[in-house]
Design a protein around this motif. Structure first.
Motif, PDB file in Angstrom:
ATOM      1  N   SER A 133      46.354 118.044  22.797  1.00 59.30           N
ATOM      2  CA  SER A 133      45.359 119.087  22.633  1.00 59.30           C
ATOM      3  C   SER A 133      44.497 119.173  23.888  1.00 59.30           C
ATOM      4  O   SER A 133      44.613 118.354  24.810  1.00 59.30           O
ATOM      5  CB  SER A 133      44.503 118.818  21.394  1.00 59.30           C
ATOM      6  OG  SER A 133      43.899 117.539  21.472  1.00 59.30           O
ATOM      7  N   ASN A 134      43.615 120.149  23.920  1.00 65.34           N
ATOM      8  CA  ASN A 134      42.877 120.470  25.131  1.00 65.34           C
ATOM      9  C   ASN A 134      42.068 119.303  25.688  1.00 65.34           C
ATOM     10  O   ASN A 134      42.013 119.082  26.907  1.00 65.34           O
ATOM     11  CB  ASN A 134      41.956 121.658  24.853  1.00 65.34           C
ATOM     12  CG  ASN A 134      41.385 122.255  26.111  1.00 65.34           C
ATOM     13  OD1 ASN A 134      42.133 122.692  26.988  1.00 65.34           O
ATOM     14  ND2 ASN A 134      40.060 122.270  26.213  1.00 65.34           N
ATOM     15  N   SER A 135      41.462 118.512  24.806  1.00 63.12           N
ATOM     16  CA  SER A 135      40.607 117.415  25.271  1.00 63.12           C
ATOM     17  C   SER A 135      41.407 116.364  26.041  1.00 63.12           C
ATOM     18  O   SER A 135      40.918 115.803  27.026  1.00 63.12           O
ATOM     19  CB  SER A 135      39.891 116.764  24.087  1.00 63.12           C
ATOM     20  OG  SER A 135      40.823 116.322  23.119  1.00 63.12           O
ATOM     21  N   GLU A 138      42.610 117.900  29.536  1.00 62.43           N
ATOM     22  CA  GLU A 138      41.555 118.082  30.521  1.00 62.43           C
ATOM     23  C   GLU A 138      40.997 116.777  31.074  1.00 62.43           C
ATOM     24  O   GLU A 138      40.539 116.736  32.216  1.00 62.43           O
ATOM     25  CB  GLU A 138      40.402 118.891  29.908  1.00 62.43           C
ATOM     26  CG  GLU A 138      40.699 120.371  29.752  1.00 62.43           C
ATOM     27  CD  GLU A 138      39.468 121.155  29.350  1.00 62.43           C
ATOM     28  OE1 GLU A 138      38.461 120.510  28.976  1.00 62.43           O
ATOM     29  OE2 GLU A 138      39.499 122.392  29.422  1.00 62.43           O
ATOM     30  N   SER A 139      41.039 115.699  30.272  1.00 59.18           N
ATOM     31  CA  SER A 139      40.298 114.508  30.686  1.00 59.18           C
ATOM     32  C   SER A 139      41.111 113.228  30.825  1.00 59.18           C
ATOM     33  O   SER A 139      40.686 112.303  31.522  1.00 59.18           O
ATOM     34  CB  SER A 139      39.148 114.250  29.706  1.00 59.18           C
ATOM     35  OG  SER A 139      39.654 113.983  28.407  1.00 59.18           O
ATOM     36  N   ASP A 172      49.527 119.951  19.114  1.00 55.70           N
ATOM     37  CA  ASP A 172      48.211 120.505  19.467  1.00 55.70           C
ATOM     38  C   ASP A 172      47.655 121.143  18.204  1.00 55.70           C
ATOM     39  O   ASP A 172      47.576 120.478  17.184  1.00 55.70           O
ATOM     40  CB  ASP A 172      48.306 121.473  20.650  1.00 55.70           C
ATOM     41  CG  ASP A 172      49.360 122.562  20.461  1.00 55.70           C
ATOM     42  OD1 ASP A 172      49.896 122.701  19.344  1.00 55.70           O
ATOM     43  OD2 ASP A 172      49.638 123.298  21.437  1.00 55.70           O
ATOM     44  N   PRO A 205      44.236 124.988  21.701  1.00 53.75           N
ATOM     45  CA  PRO A 205      43.364 123.848  21.987  1.00 53.75           C
ATOM     46  C   PRO A 205      42.944 123.025  20.767  1.00 53.75           C
ATOM     47  O   PRO A 205      42.275 122.004  20.920  1.00 53.75           O
ATOM     48  CB  PRO A 205      42.142 124.512  22.627  1.00 53.75           C
ATOM     49  CG  PRO A 205      42.095 125.872  22.006  1.00 53.75           C
ATOM     50  CD  PRO A 205      43.536 126.274  21.846  1.00 53.75           C
ATOM     51  N   THR A 207      43.571 120.726  17.064  1.00 56.24           N
ATOM     52  CA  THR A 207      44.299 119.480  16.797  1.00 56.24           C
ATOM     53  C   THR A 207      44.809 119.473  15.365  1.00 56.24           C
ATOM     54  O   THR A 207      44.022 119.421  14.414  1.00 56.24           O
ATOM     55  CB  THR A 207      43.386 118.252  17.004  1.00 56.24           C
ATOM     56  OG1 THR A 207      42.799 118.310  18.302  1.00 56.24           O
ATOM     57  CG2 THR A 207      44.180 116.959  16.855  1.00 56.24           C
ATOM     58  N   ASP A 243      43.069 111.533  20.380  1.00 60.92           N
ATOM     59  CA  ASP A 243      41.716 111.245  20.861  1.00 60.92           C
ATOM     60  C   ASP A 243      40.660 111.925  19.995  1.00 60.92           C
ATOM     61  O   ASP A 243      39.496 112.038  20.376  1.00 60.92           O
ATOM     62  CB  ASP A 243      41.550 111.666  22.320  1.00 60.92           C
ATOM     63  CG  ASP A 243      41.447 113.176  22.489  1.00 60.92           C
ATOM     64  OD1 ASP A 243      41.919 113.919  21.585  1.00 60.92           O
ATOM     65  OD2 ASP A 243      40.901 113.625  23.517  1.00 60.92           O
ATOM     66  N   GLY A 244      41.092 112.408  18.814  1.00 58.82           N
ATOM     67  CA  GLY A 244      40.127 113.112  17.971  1.00 58.82           C
ATOM     68  C   GLY A 244      40.530 113.141  16.515  1.00 58.82           C
ATOM     69  O   GLY A 244      41.355 112.352  16.055  1.00 58.82           O
ATOM     70  N   GLN A 247      41.416 119.148  13.426  1.00 57.05           N
ATOM     71  CA  GLN A 247      40.550 120.318  13.514  1.00 57.05           C
ATOM     72  C   GLN A 247      41.201 121.571  12.942  1.00 57.05           C
ATOM     73  O   GLN A 247      40.518 122.523  12.581  1.00 57.05           O
ATOM     74  CB  GLN A 247      40.160 120.570  14.984  1.00 57.05           C
ATOM     75  CG  GLN A 247      39.364 119.440  15.609  1.00 57.05           C
ATOM     76  CD  GLN A 247      38.009 119.256  14.954  1.00 57.05           C
ATOM     77  OE1 GLN A 247      37.316 120.232  14.641  1.00 57.05           O
ATOM     78  NE2 GLN A 247      37.638 117.999  14.718  1.00 57.05           N
ATOM     79  N   GLU A 277      35.314 110.142  19.423  1.00 55.54           N
ATOM     80  CA  GLU A 277      35.386 111.235  18.468  1.00 55.54           C
ATOM     81  C   GLU A 277      36.458 111.033  17.399  1.00 55.54           C
ATOM     82  O   GLU A 277      36.684 111.902  16.561  1.00 55.54           O
ATOM     83  CB  GLU A 277      35.637 112.558  19.200  1.00 55.54           C
ATOM     84  CG  GLU A 277      34.502 112.939  20.142  1.00 55.54           C
ATOM     85  CD  GLU A 277      34.730 114.281  20.808  1.00 55.54           C
ATOM     86  OE1 GLU A 277      35.737 114.952  20.459  1.00 55.54           O
ATOM     87  OE2 GLU A 277      33.918 114.654  21.669  1.00 55.54           O
TER      88      GLU A 277
END
Length: 363
Positions: A133-135, A138-139, A172, A205, A207, A243-244, A247, A277
């Motif tokens: 997913s986006n998080s 991106e990181s 995702d 983006p 989850t 990482d989350g 959603q 998270e």
């Protein structure tokens, strides 16, 4: 030619050992018709063996002319944790024929006892499922790629084995479990697939964690069924990274956990969580075999390595033990007990075999 033993008394079916933590309590229910010691039972009192710290769960057994007895079993401790790395000299064989009051010890050297490759009757598959997913993209994408490659190299043999395969999936926010690389025994191919992940791979983006759990559970269950249909024994390890939290809200937490709880007992579930998270309780419930958490992306490789060790231990806790029996044709059905000792720990299991067709000599 294998002569499979399939009929077992209900008297010997034991109660499944339940675990409150992340223990590896998997037994192949499809072939054993029971749990605990599988096809075996506790050893006879005449042997005078104390109740041990190890459990030998017989998954299958067969005989091969002119006199070979083969026993396929899993070794774990009494908490369900797998025990790997055992060698033939750590086992003691006992046989009891119809003229024996108790069991006689069979020399492991004279009987050519050995731990043999089990690929002809056992398939082990690992399903690595990554949150892209986006998080993550991106990181922590580069750290995830390094950690995943390390996981592949630790779990997959350098020399490919047809009986040991891995597939990689990602998710995702879509209602889809994306296939990154199909089942393969080549760790080079798997590593190349990981290396090919780019930060624009996802277009959603969100989850869909629960959806990924449900879908990969079904895939693992189908793999077990396919293996059993070939009269083989199958095991699978599902490893999920996120990482989350979920959603997408497309599936419920209870539906995902129900899939995990009701999955074939030879499927192990591992989870890896990253960051602050995540819901640690949910991930622990998903990763009912083992769960690890990384507080930051720099810890990812270590956490993936922790899980890879547990996946490998589980796969290597299945043994094909073979020996040449001194029993001969006409001796009928014989009792067999196998004891294992490793350090201060020991355990034993008892079963039966028929020496029909047995003659002198053994491969």
């Amino acid at each position: 030619m294998k002569s499979f033993f399939r009929t077992f008394s209900a008297l010997f079916i034991l109660t499944l050992i339940m675990s409150c933590g992340n223990a590896d309590d998997d037994i192949d229910l499809n072939l054993n018709l029971g749990e605990g010691l599988g096809q075996g039972k506790p050893v006879d009192d005449c042997l005078g063996l104390e109740e041990g710290d190890l459990v030998l769960s017989i998954q299958d057994q067969f005989t091969t002319a002119p006199g070979k007895v083969s026993i396929f079993f899993k070794v774990s401790d009494t908490n369900g944790n797998p025990v790997s790395g055992l060698t033939a000299d750590q086992f003691t064989i006992y046989e009891q024929g119809r003229n024996d009051d108790c069991f006689n010890t069979i020399s492991t050297s004279e009987s050519f006892a050995r731990i043999s490759p089990n690929s002809q009757i056992f398939s082990n598959n690992t399903l690595l499922v990554l949150d892209l997913s986006n998080s993550v993209l991106e990181s922590s994408l580069e750290e995830l790629k390094i950690a995943s490659t390390s996981f592949i190299n630790n779990v997959m043999p350098e020399t490919p084995l047809e009986s040991n395969k891995m597939a990689i999936y990602w998710f995702d926010g879509e209602d889809k479990l994306h296939l990154l690389n199909e089942l393969t025994s080549s760790r080079t191919e798997l590593a190349a697939a990981i290396d090919g992940i780019t930060d624009d791979i996802s277009s959603d983006p969100s989850t869909d964690l629960y959806g990924a759990v449900i879908k990969v559970s079904d895939i693992a269950s189908d793999l077990i069924k396919e293996t059993t249909a070939r009269d083989n024994i199958g095991a699978a390890s599902v490893v999920i990274f996120t990482d989350g939290t979920d959603q997408a809200s497309r599936f419920t937490e209870s539906a995902a956990l129900k899939k995990v709880d009701e999955a074939n007992a030879n499927i192990s579930f591992f989870s890896i969580g990253l960051g602050s998270e995540i819901d640690t309780q949910v991930l622990s419930d998903i990763g009912k075999t083992a769960t690890v958490f990384a507080t930051n992306k720099e810890e990812l490789e270590d956490t993936f390595n922790d899980i890879s060790d547990k996946v490998s231990e589980r796969a290597n806790s299945f043994y094909l033990f073979e020996y040449c029996s001194p029993k001969r044709d006409g001796s009928g059905e014989n009792n067999l007990a196998i004891q294992v000792k490793t350090g201060a720990r020991e355990g034993a299991v008892q079963t039966k075999f028929n020496a029909k067709g047995f003659t002198g000599g053994c491969e």
